[in-house]
Motif scaffolding. Structure first.
Motif, mmCIF file in Angstrom:
data_model
loop_
_atom_site.group_PDB
_atom_site.id
_atom_site.type_symbol
_atom_site.label_atom_id
_atom_site.label_comp_id
_atom_site.label_asym_id
_atom_site.label_seq_id
_atom_site.Cartn_x
_atom_site.Cartn_y
_atom_site.Cartn_z
ATOM 1 N N ASN A 167 2.572 6.226 2.419
ATOM 2 C CA ASN A 167 2.841 7.304 3.368
ATOM 3 C C ASN A 167 1.668 8.282 3.415
ATOM 4 O OD1 ASN A 167 4.801 8.968 5.072
ATOM 5 N ND2 ASN A 167 4.350 10.397 3.408
ATOM 6 N N THR A 199 -0.217 13.284 0.063
ATOM 7 C CA THR A 199 -1.223 13.396 1.122
ATOM 8 C C THR A 199 -2.381 14.266 0.654
ATOM 9 O OG1 THR A 199 0.563 13.228 2.757
ATOM 10 C CG2 THR A 199 -1.584 13.968 3.555
ATOM 11 N N ALA A 236 5.338 6.029 -1.588
ATOM 12 C CA ALA A 236 4.839 7.402 -1.525
ATOM 13 C C ALA A 236 3.344 7.429 -1.226
ATOM 14 C CB ALA A 236 5.139 8.130 -2.838
ATOM 15 N N TRP A 269 7.988 17.216 -0.694
ATOM 16 C CA TRP A 269 7.451 16.509 -1.856
ATOM 17 C C TRP A 269 6.393 15.500 -1.454
ATOM 18 C CZ3 TRP A 269 8.035 11.245 -3.210
ATOM 19 C CH2 TRP A 269 7.734 10.921 -4.541
ATOM 20 N N GLU A 270 6.624 14.797 -0.350
ATOM 21 C CA GLU A 270 5.703 13.737 0.049
ATOM 22 C C GLU A 270 4.318 14.265 0.403
ATOM 23 O OE1 GLU A 270 7.727 15.052 3.897
ATOM 24 O OE2 GLU A 270 8.215 14.860 1.771
ATOM 25 N N HIS A 271 4.237 15.543 0.787
ATOM 26 C CA HIS A 271 2.946 16.096 1.171
ATOM 27 C C HIS A 271 1.987 16.204 -0.012
ATOM 28 C CE1 HIS A 271 5.596 17.294 4.466
ATOM 29 N NE2 HIS A 271 4.518 17.408 5.214
#
Length: 389
Positions: free
Chosen positions: A32, A340, A29, A335-337
């Motif tokens: 990324n 970031t 995670a 979710w992954e954002h």
């Protein structure tokens, strides 16, 4: 969000060189996020320098997939290097304190996954090391990534603006079901030695941090209960004893006088990854569910009763937190954002020389609440004062 803009930062004179320790779930995670942060946000220049893991072959495969320039198997050697500026710790909790303290003492900026540590003593040592490092311009942050959900960042803004009036009570429930099957195998997350606690530290920590984050408040006392529904799991050499909780419940008294109820379970059949938050004030209310990450429900009770009702805010407008860096209106993110956004905020804080948030002290506050809940549960749900509040 007026305070979270696409390009507000001071560029670093030379690239910040990053080492990430751990390449499994959280390592993936975070990798990324490192790979994508500069593609969408204006951040200080950085390099994905080295990925660290115990298995040389597996870490090399992960580094090739995730964009890291090189690999290593000894984190101690990596943090001693002059060409590393940031250490991102994505390991299980039992390793957090040793790595973070060593990295801070070596002058590296540190990002560490939640919860801060496995024990209160470790968390206190980490927070003390972070305070000392801060005096030398070395920054640290704990990765409560749900603070970076645009809908929750918007919720905080609305609460801070007084749109809910005086907040009276909060309900927070983080429910998963990946342990509902009693034959699910034993993992490190089910051992107190490696995980510290079960649902309490793993997911209740997120729920508690959201209460503190949204309200800008502190917890003064708690009453809690922990329970393990399945006490033995299949292991590599036969049944193994589960030494952490499957579920946790707590009632929190806040400094403002508000009351929060928190529930966390990894045995909630049918709930995959649902963090539900409800905030009730005397002028309005907010509802959020992580499984509908781009939506926030808001009720304004100051308008005429005939017009009242929860309105659905689709949090995808450029005026919403973080969203002006992403897609045209109406296009959702995932979710992954949140990771970031986390990397974005961490880098800009380092570039500007400002303290990142949440700090290790914030992580320590959550750890103290977790410890008080454990103490309360052991004392048949007695009311426990939270240390340091």
């Amino acid at each position: 969000m007026s305070g979270i803009e696409h390009g507000s930062n001071r560029q670093s004179p030379s690239p910040l060189r990053v080492a990430a320790i751990g390449y499994a779930f959280m390592g993936k995670a975070h990798s990324n996020a490192w790979r994508n942060a500069a593609s969408f946000f204006d951040v200080p220049a950085f390099e994905q320098k080295v990925l660290v893991g115990r298995d040389a072959r597996q870490v090399a495969e992960a580094a090739a997939k995730y964009g890291w320039a090189e690999t290593a198997t000894d984190w101690r050697e990596v943090i001693a290097r002059d060409d590393i500026d940031i250490v991102d710790i994505c390991t299980p909790g039992w390793m957090h304190a040793e790595i973070a303290i060593a990295a801070l003492e070596a002058g590296k900026h540190v990002l560490v996954e939640k919860p801060l540590a496995n024990t209160l003593a470790e968390a206190e040592a980490m927070a003390a090391a972070a305070r000392t490092a801060r005096e030398r311009g070395v920054h640290s942050m704990i990765g409560f990534n749900y603070r970076r959900v645009p809908a929750l960042a918007l919720a905080k803004e609305l609460i801070a603006e007084g749109r809910l009036g005086t907040v009276r009570h909060v309900r927070a429930a983080y429910l998963q079901d990946w342990l509902a099957d009693p034959d699910s195998p034993m993992t490190w997350r089910l051992s107190k030695e490696t995980a510290g606690s079960g649902a309490l530290g793993d997911i209740a920590s997120h729920a508690i941090d959201q209460v503190l984050f949204l309200l800008g408040d502190s917890v003064t006392e708690v009453s809690g209960r922990l329970h393990t529904f399945v006490t033995s799991r299949p292991g590599a050499d036969g049944p193994e004893h589960v030494t952490v909780d499957d579920a946790a419940w707590a009632t929190l008294t806040l400094g403002s006088g508000a009351i929060a109820s928190v529930e966390a379970s990894r045995m909630a059949t049918g709930q995959k990854n649902s963090l539900k938050l409800e905030v009730y004030g005397d002028k309005g209310a907010l509802l959020f569910d992580l499984e509908k990450l781009n939506e926030l429900a808001f009720l304004d009770s100051t308008i005429p009763v005939r017009e009242q009702g929860f309105s659905r805010i689709l949090v995808t407008e450029p005026e919403h937190p973080y969203m002006n860096a992403w897609w045209p209106q109406g296009h959702i993110i995932g979710w992954e954002h949140t990771f970031t956004h986390e990397i974005r905020d961490f880098l800009i804080a380092i570039g500007n020389g400002t303290e990142p948030s949440p700090s290790f002290d914030d992580g320590l506050s959550v750890q103290r609440i977790l410890a008080a809940i454990e103490e309360s549960s052991a004392a048949k749900s007695s009311l426990i004062q939270v240390a340091g509040s």
